[in-house]
Design an enzyme around this catalytic site. Structure first.
Site, PDB file in Angstrom:
ATOM      1  N   TYR A 141       0.756  -1.082  -0.088  1.00 40.04           N
ATOM      2  CA  TYR A 141      -0.074   0.313   0.122  1.00 40.04           C
ATOM      3  C   TYR A 141       1.135   1.478   0.137  1.00 40.04           C
ATOM      4  O   TYR A 141       0.240   2.087  -0.414  1.00 40.04           O
ATOM      5  CB  TYR A 141      -0.908   0.050   0.948  1.00 40.04           C
ATOM      6  N   LYS A 191       3.758 -15.434   1.679  1.00 40.52           N
ATOM      7  CA  LYS A 191       3.384 -16.275   0.188  1.00 40.52           C
ATOM      8  C   LYS A 191       4.981 -16.702   0.111  1.00 40.52           C
ATOM      9  O   LYS A 191       5.388 -16.036  -0.642  1.00 40.52           O
ATOM     10  CB  LYS A 191       2.956 -15.055  -0.090  1.00 40.52           C
ATOM     11  N   ASP A 223      -2.586 -18.093   1.825  1.00 40.16           N
ATOM     12  CA  ASP A 223      -4.040 -19.051   1.119  1.00 40.16           C
ATOM     13  C   ASP A 223      -5.132 -20.128   1.571  1.00 40.16           C
ATOM     14  O   ASP A 223      -5.693 -20.249   1.956  1.00 40.16           O
ATOM     15  CB  ASP A 223      -3.676 -19.233  -0.590  1.00 40.16           C
ATOM     16  N   ASP A 247      -4.693  -6.735   5.375  1.00 44.70           N
ATOM     17  CA  ASP A 247      -6.336  -5.970   5.246  1.00 44.70           C
ATOM     18  C   ASP A 247      -7.624  -7.296   4.958  1.00 44.70           C
ATOM     19  O   ASP A 247      -8.735  -6.864   5.528  1.00 44.70           O
ATOM     20  CB  ASP A 247      -6.289  -5.322   3.411  1.00 44.70           C
ATOM     21  N   ASP A 251     -10.535  -8.803   6.979  1.00 45.13           N
ATOM     22  CA  ASP A 251     -12.466  -9.478   6.815  1.00 45.13           C
ATOM     23  C   ASP A 251     -12.875 -10.229   7.503  1.00 45.13           C
ATOM     24  O   ASP A 251     -13.942 -10.613   7.381  1.00 45.13           O
ATOM     25  CB  ASP A 251     -12.927  -8.569   6.235  1.00 45.13           C
TER      26      ASP A 251
END
Ligand code: NAD
Length: 367
Positions: A141, A191, A223, A247, A251
């Site tokens: 970001y 990852k 994943d 992020d 959620d």
């Protein structure tokens, strides 16, 4: 203890839920013998209306001088097509940057009374209790170079995922310190089978783990983590991850709690000279224009954010536990807002706030 707190109600239901959360904060202070001093500032759409700026300089000063900040929510539909620097949401990025909060904590726990509100099977969610620690100021970001260049078939877009060792170390220390006060387990998400960035992340987190021999560390690929969060949420205690993965995963974790109105969050930075940790506390939800001004919003995410403030900024873990306990009693009593699908007539925002205060008083009297 002296609690010097800035309130930023913001827009829409932010105003209603912050009012209930502040009521609970004052109640905790009375019940447990603290001195609370609150000031109120402008952020978001209301700040644009009054000053032309979503994050006015006066709010910045107030936030830098407070020990902790409690924020409601920002966002008004009338600004949906405004340029980015004139949108209420810009105020959020501004205050996070000004306070230097680099770790976002989202506690996710299931309450028995709300098991049926979760889309997952009751036996999967019952007992789930984790905290997701997301790095907040680095990674994809913020990394450069970034941007879109070229035209037609030559058009391309670039974002850069970048982390330095110190950025990883400080958020990892935060996760291990939290785990020490919980079930002593950190799961680090990356990852590393594909990304060099994640390889550094994994190596540095493993090195930091060496300083916490009492805390177990495991690593999981992002994943697989996305899958395990819904297949086996009880296996997680502290989940540590970088900005983008956090992020998305936070959620997903939010689904476990039943309603977005239930979820608190804490964004933490360095410790101040007073010993208080700089913290920005806010419910996860937005300003919910569809129900704003109707006394319908669930205030428990904001009230949970007060509990998080007591725990992380002021180190008042017992007081925080009393707030969580009072929330659980209120949920069990069925005094809940419409989003939690009550059997009878839903309670209003202020009735839920009052019920939490009453439950706190009863706890303090019996202590
Ligand atoms: P939202 O979270 O405001 O609302 C989504 C849905 O959940 C709505 O149906 C709403 O009624 C419901 N809801 C949210 N909080 C609730 C609560 N406490 N009690 C009961 N129901 C609740 O998200 P949105 O509709 O996507 O965004 C609305 C505005 O809020 C936008 O301007 C957006 O940019 C802003 N926003 C701000 C924040 C923040 O301040 N941190 C976060 C997300 C969205």
């Amino acid at each position: 203890m002296k609690l010097n707190v800035l309130l930023l109600p913001g827009d829409g239901i932010g105003v209603e839920v912050t009012s209930e959360a502040a009521k609970v904060l004052r109640h905790v202070a009375d019940a447990f013998g603290h001195q609370v001093s609150t000031r109120e500032g402008l952020l978001g759409g209301v700040a644009i209306h009054k000053t032309g700026n979503p994050f006015p300089d006066e709010t910045r000063e107030l936030a830098l001088n407070a020990d902790a900040t409690l924020l409601g929510a920002v966002g008004l539909p009338e600004f949906d097509h405004a340029p980015p620097d004139k949108r209420p949401e810009r105020g959020l990025l501004g205050i996070r940057k000004a306070l230097g909060v680099y770790a976002n904590l989202r506690p996710v726990r299931s309450y028995r009374a709300l098991l049926d509100s979760s889309p997952l099977k009751n036996e999967l969610v019952d007992g789930a209790d984790m905290i997701i620690v997301r790095e907040l100021t680095g990674g994809l970001y913020y990394g450069t170079p970034r941007g879109i260049s070229g035209n037609g078939a030559e058009e391309r877009a670039v974002n850069t995922m970048t982390y330095t060792r110190p950025e990883i170390e400080r958020v990892a220390h935060m996760a291990f310190q939290l785990a020490r006060k919980r079930r002593k387990k950190v799961t680090s998400v990356d990852k590393s089978n594909v990304l060099e960035n994640s390889q550094l992340w994994r190596r540095v987190v493993s090195e930091v783990a060496g300083e916490y021999p009492d805390v177990a560390l495991d690593h999981i690929l992002v994943d697989n983590c996305a899958m395990q969060l819904v297949l086996s949420p009880k296996r997680f205690d502290v989940v540590l991850t970088e900005n983008l993965f956090g992020d998305i995963l936070s959620d997903e974790g939010a689904v476990l709690a039943g309603s977005i109105g239930m979820l608190p969050s804490a964004s933490l930075g360095a410790k101040k000279a007073s010993g208080a940790r700089i913290g920005l506390y806010e419910p996860v939800h937005g300003s919910a224009p569809d129900i704003a001004g109707q006394n319908k919003a669930n205030p428990l995410g904001a009230i949970g954010s007060v509990a998080a403030m007591l725990e992380y900024s002021f180190g008042l873990s017992e007081d925080a536990q009393s707030v969580y306990g009072a929330v659980e009693e209120v949920l069990n009593s069925g005094c809940v807002t419409a989003d939690l699908k009550p059997k009878g007539k839903p309670a209003t925002t202020s009735e839920v706030g009052d019920a939490v205060c009453e439950a706190l008083s009863a706890r303090a009297a019996s202590a």
